[in-house]
Design an enzyme around this catalytic site. Structure first.
Site, short mmCIF file in Angstrom:
data_model
loop_
_atom_site.label_atom_id
_atom_site.label_comp_id
_atom_site.label_asym_id
_atom_site.label_seq_id
_atom_site.Cartn_x
_atom_site.Cartn_y
_atom_site.Cartn_z
N PHE A 185 -86.57 -54.06 30.40
CA PHE A 185 -85.50 -53.67 30.03
C PHE A 185 -83.91 -54.10 29.22
O PHE A 185 -83.56 -53.41 28.68
CB PHE A 185 -85.01 -52.97 31.62
CG PHE A 185 -83.91 -54.78 31.27
CD1 PHE A 185 -82.63 -54.94 31.56
CD2 PHE A 185 -84.68 -55.11 32.74
CE1 PHE A 185 -82.32 -55.91 31.81
CE2 PHE A 185 -83.92 -56.88 33.19
CZ PHE A 185 -82.61 -57.18 32.60
N LYS A 186 -85.04 -55.50 28.41
CA LYS A 186 -83.84 -56.05 27.55
C LYS A 186 -84.01 -55.54 26.18
O LYS A 186 -83.24 -55.53 25.51
CB LYS A 186 -84.39 -57.37 27.02
CG LYS A 186 -84.98 -58.42 28.20
CD LYS A 186 -83.76 -59.40 29.59
CE LYS A 186 -83.87 -60.43 30.54
NZ LYS A 186 -84.77 -60.01 31.38
N ASP A 187 -84.68 -53.93 25.93
CA ASP A 187 -84.84 -53.47 24.57
C ASP A 187 -84.03 -52.63 24.50
O ASP A 187 -82.92 -52.44 24.25
CB ASP A 187 -86.48 -52.29 24.83
CG ASP A 187 -87.15 -53.76 24.52
OD1 ASP A 187 -87.35 -54.72 24.17
OD2 ASP A 187 -88.36 -53.51 25.18
#
Ligand SMILES: *Cc1c(COP(=O)(O)O)cnc(C)c1O
Length: 463
Positions: A111-113
């Site tokens: 999810f960091k993207d």
């Protein structure tokens, strides 16, 4: 919109300044002075809109005109164009009224993207306007470093240096950091563990001559712009399941408290969220805080969910600021106590936290069992962090008519060994990155030594 520090002794900043600063000068974190709100009609209007359209509407009130509308639209379009799913954050149905929000369709499969792909180009645009350059330096146990390298590669104004512990990240994580060929991104394998990498980064920020010469910038999850980008998918998911007419519940696998805090922001903006569940692994300081009121460090145990092996959850400070009526002095005292071992929440703060949040804890056995169950019952091969979220969701199910959404924080292929051991299936990389193992790698092995690391950065940075 101005941003104030959670410790109350740093100047208020604009969105642009807070994004570039990362940490406040008094050691605090920046939060918006007030929470902008959306009406029920605004939220209802998101039904049928694209992820990008919702992102624009949700984030714009926080940005105080930092980008004009056409520019912001273009930045958002560019950020998510490389995702492997046109919905960006689709929902997978796993049981009656139980859903996984798939946040793994970005270029590095976690999810960091969602935040990093956006703040890379935003920081580059702001630097271009100022005629300035910056140097991003970060330590990673895997996911943040790969997301940062992928987001900043090829940008004009920023050089990126990521320190990771040599031999201690998964092969997929390492290759995601070492295969981008762009000249402005650099992966440094440090002969030490993650704590050593983090200590080197802190030392560089405290070396003011070095910090100023290179214009160091931090993009770890204390950066407000990262939290903001994560607020968006709470809205798209809730609206897809009937919000604002129907409230929903979220369970977030939690480490640094960034993702769950984004849910809290969504609720403050007016999204009806019945429950926000803080899901922890065996490093359960936040679960203990919610159940006992005591926020006490106990040491970190390595688990099969390494991105949650954390006990000083930086973004928790942002919540404390609200729980203590935005009293920066009170937050400073709590942080001093935490450095000495921990603190107990005041009665009012504890009651307020219990109103807003529930929690759950998953042992590694429970995590493996949840992976096996998701495969057996729904045919879903899920990552271990997501499985922790499912365990906490089940423990807090409550009213079955409220849709339960667990944040699927990573793709199973990022943690193939743990997933195969739990359910017997070895998850494959998505087709768009199937050649990851064939691409040439480029990295530098460096000793755990500040002078050597600073010299290597000076040699390569353009700032
Ligand atoms: C970063 C990360 C988390 C924890 O998120 P926080 O925002 O730090 O609470 C959970 N799962 C995965 C896969 C991650 O990469």
């Amino acid at each position: 919109m101005r941003y104030v520090s959670t410790r109350g002794r740093a100047p208020a900043l604009s969105f642009e300044e807070a994004m570039l600063a990362g940490l406040a000068r008094d050691g605090g974190l920046y939060v918006p002075e007030t929470w902008p709100t959306l009406t029920g009609a605004d939220i209802a209007g998101f039904a049928g809109e694209s992820y990008e359209q919702v992102a624009f509407a949700v984030m714009r009130p926080f940005m105080g005109g930092c980008f004009d509308d056409a520019h912001l639209t273009a930045l958002i379009a560019r950020a998510y164009a490389g995702f492997g799913h046109v919905a960006r954050a689709p929902l997978a149905h796993i049981a009656p009224n139980d859903w996984i929000l798939e946040l793994h369709h970005g270029p590095t499969l976690a999810f960091k993207d969602f935040a990093m792909q956006l703040i890379g180009p935003m920081i580059d645009a702001v630097l271009a306007r100022r005629g300035a350059r910056a140097t991003v330096v970060g330590a990673t146990s895997g996911d943040t470093g790969s997301a940062a390298i992928e987001a900043f590669r090829g940008l004009d104004r920023v050089d990126v240096f990521i320190l990771y512990p040599h031999g201690r990240v998964s092969e997929v994580q390492r290759r995601q950091m070492t295969t981008p060929a762009d000249a402005n991104v650099h992966a440094f394998a440090v002969e030490g563990d993650f704590d050593a990498c983090q200590a080197l980064v802190k030392a560089m920020f405290n070396d003011f001559a070095f910090r100023d010469a290179l214009a160091l910038t931090a993009v770890n999850s204390i950066n407000w712009a990262r939290v903001l980008a994560q607020v968006v998918y709470y809205f798209t998911a809730a609206v897809a399941l009937g919000a604002p007419a129907r409230p929903v519940a979220f369970s977030a696998p939690t480490g640094n408290f960034g993702d769950i805090f984004a849910g809290y922001v969504a609720r403050n903006m007016g999204l009806p969220i019945a429950k926000l569940i803080v899901a922890t692994n065996e490093n359960d300081i936040l679960h203990r805080t919610l159940t006992t009121g005591a926020h006490m460090k106990a040491g970190v145990t390595p688990t099969i969910t390494p991105s949650m092996d954390i006990e000083v959850s930086s973004n928790f400070e942002r919540l404390l600021f609200d729980l203590y009526d935005r009293d920066g002095g009170a937050v400073s005292e709590l942080m001093d106590e935490l450095a000495r071992g921990g603190f107990t929440l005041a009665q009012g703060a504890r009651a307020r936290m219990a109103e807003g949040f529930a929690s759950g804890r998953a042992s590694q056995d429970e995590t493996r069992a949840a992976i096996a169950r998701a495969y057996a019952e729904a045919g879903q091969v899920i990552d271990p962090h997501t499985a922790v979220g499912l365990v906490a969701a089940a423990a807090n199910r409550g009213d079955p008519s409220v849709p339960m959404i667990t944040l699927g924080t990573a793709h199973a292929a990022k943690f193939p060994d743990a997933v195969e051991a739990a359910c017997g299936v070895r998850p494959a990389l998505p087709a768009r990155m199937a050649d990851l193992f064939d691409r040439p790698e480029r990295f530098e092995v460096l000793p755990n030594d500040l002078g050597a690391v600073e010299a290597a950065i000076r040699e390569r940075a353009r700032a």
